[in-house]
Design a protein around this motif. Sequence first.
Motif, PDB file in Angstrom:
ATOM      1  N   UNK A 127      98.001  47.319  32.693  1.00  0.00           N
ATOM      2  CA  UNK A 127      97.923  46.221  31.718  1.00  0.00           C
ATOM      3  C   UNK A 127      96.483  45.751  31.572  1.00  0.00           C
ATOM      4  N   UNK A 128      95.794  45.562  32.698  1.00  0.00           N
ATOM      5  CA  UNK A 128      94.394  45.129  32.656  1.00  0.00           C
ATOM      6  C   UNK A 128      93.507  46.156  31.984  1.00  0.00           C
ATOM      7  N   UNK A 129      93.728  47.425  32.261  1.00  0.00           N
ATOM      8  CA  UNK A 129      92.941  48.485  31.664  1.00  0.00           C
ATOM      9  C   UNK A 129      93.177  48.551  30.152  1.00  0.00           C
ATOM     10  N   UNK A 130      94.426  48.414  29.736  1.00  0.00           N
ATOM     11  CA  UNK A 130      94.750  48.450  28.309  1.00  0.00           C
ATOM     12  C   UNK A 130      94.111  47.274  27.574  1.00  0.00           C
ATOM     13  N   UNK A 131      94.141  46.095  28.167  1.00  0.00           N
ATOM     14  CA  UNK A 131      93.555  44.945  27.483  1.00  0.00           C
ATOM     15  C   UNK A 131      92.043  45.054  27.448  1.00  0.00           C
ATOM     16  N   UNK A 132      91.424  45.719  28.425  1.00  0.00           N
ATOM     17  CA  UNK A 132      89.983  45.904  28.433  1.00  0.00           C
ATOM     18  C   UNK A 132      89.562  46.951  27.411  1.00  0.00           C
ATOM     19  N   UNK A 133      90.281  48.057  27.337  1.00  0.00           N
ATOM     20  CA  UNK A 133      89.916  49.136  26.439  1.00  0.00           C
ATOM     21  C   UNK A 133      90.459  48.969  25.033  1.00  0.00           C
ATOM     22  N   UNK A 134      91.460  48.157  24.867  1.00  0.00           N
ATOM     23  CA  UNK A 134      92.091  47.986  23.566  1.00  0.00           C
ATOM     24  C   UNK A 134      91.203  47.210  22.608  1.00  0.00           C
ATOM     25  N   UNK A 135      91.596  47.141  21.340  1.00  0.00           N
ATOM     26  CA  UNK A 135      90.789  46.410  20.371  1.00  0.00           C
ATOM     27  C   UNK A 135      90.781  44.929  20.710  1.00  0.00           C
ATOM     28  N   UNK A 136      89.612  44.329  20.563  1.00  0.00           N
ATOM     29  CA  UNK A 136      89.521  42.899  20.834  1.00  0.00           C
ATOM     30  C   UNK A 136      89.132  42.181  19.553  1.00  0.00           C
ATOM     31  N   UNK A 137      89.579  40.977  19.415  1.00  0.00           N
ATOM     32  CA  UNK A 137      89.261  40.162  18.266  1.00  0.00           C
ATOM     33  C   UNK A 137      88.108  39.248  18.641  1.00  0.00           C
ATOM     34  N   UNK A 138      86.900  39.705  18.391  1.00  0.00           N
ATOM     35  CA  UNK A 138      85.733  38.888  18.655  1.00  0.00           C
ATOM     36  C   UNK A 138      85.587  37.881  17.519  1.00  0.00           C
ATOM     37  N   UNK A 139      85.293  36.624  17.833  1.00  0.00           N
ATOM     38  CA  UNK A 139      85.125  35.663  16.750  1.00  0.00           C
ATOM     39  C   UNK A 139      83.933  36.047  15.875  1.00  0.00           C
ATOM     40  N   UNK A 140      84.044  35.756  14.605  1.00  0.00           N
ATOM     41  CA  UNK A 140      82.958  36.050  13.680  1.00  0.00           C
ATOM     42  C   UNK A 140      81.729  35.234  14.081  1.00  0.00           C
ATOM     43  N   UNK A 141      80.560  35.847  14.010  1.00  0.00           N
ATOM     44  CA  UNK A 141      79.304  35.179  14.343  1.00  0.00           C
ATOM     45  C   UNK A 141      78.374  35.326  13.154  1.00  0.00           C
ATOM     46  N   UNK A 142      78.107  34.229  12.482  1.00  0.00           N
ATOM     47  CA  UNK A 142      77.300  34.238  11.269  1.00  0.00           C
ATOM     48  C   UNK A 142      75.992  33.512  11.535  1.00  0.00           C
ATOM     49  N   UNK A 143      74.883  34.099  11.089  1.00  0.00           N
ATOM     50  CA  UNK A 143      73.571  33.490  11.240  1.00  0.00           C
ATOM     51  C   UNK A 143      73.031  33.157   9.855  1.00  0.00           C
ATOM     52  N   UNK A 144      72.515  31.930   9.690  1.00  0.00           N
ATOM     53  CA  UNK A 144      71.848  31.558   8.439  1.00  0.00           C
ATOM     54  C   UNK A 144      70.462  32.182   8.425  1.00  0.00           C
ATOM     55  N   UNK A 145      70.069  32.740   7.283  1.00  0.00           N
ATOM     56  CA  UNK A 145      68.796  33.444   7.162  1.00  0.00           C
ATOM     57  C   UNK A 145      67.999  32.870   5.998  1.00  0.00           C
TER      58      UNK A 145
END
Length: 187
Positions: free
Chosen positions: A19-37
Amino acid sequence: MRTGKWLTAIALALLAGVWGLCSTLGPSQEPAAIQAVAVGSEDGEAAPVLRPGECTDSSLSFRNQSLAGCKLRVRVCVPSVEGEPVLEAGHMTPGGFVSSGGFTEDSGEYWTAKGAYLYYKNSRTGDFLPPGKETPPLYTAVRLNPLIGQEALTALRDISPQQQLYVLAQARDEGEGPWQETVVDAF
């Protein structure tokens, strides 16, 4: 009976490991990170004093710093006097000033107005801003509303000698999660 408990314990440990290996290797939903330019003037100068109808060069775009594409929308927040917006964000064109969201480019990337928000559009990516990519400018000029009268300008100076334009940027990752907000001092 003792062997059964050991087998159960080993099976649970293996299950937890998998279970731990699957959650580590599986797709993760990283929060969007937007930078003003490219906010404001290039060398950090104070915003100029404008007369009604005058513009200043200023631009704002956004870069996706996350590992996944995201959708992006922004809301330009401006001070108002007597119900009239004081500042307007847009683009200077040969035909005159065009408000943000009303200017499209042939590249297929542009901003469009819908309700109180401006939405990033990209015909090649299904409106997603790819990782590491930057949007076209939300605006390239800021103008003092030509309809603001002298009395309103005087009242405005008394209320706040430094008027600013703020942008509320919201990003959503490739899923349909909630919009994540960032406030940008933009002018």
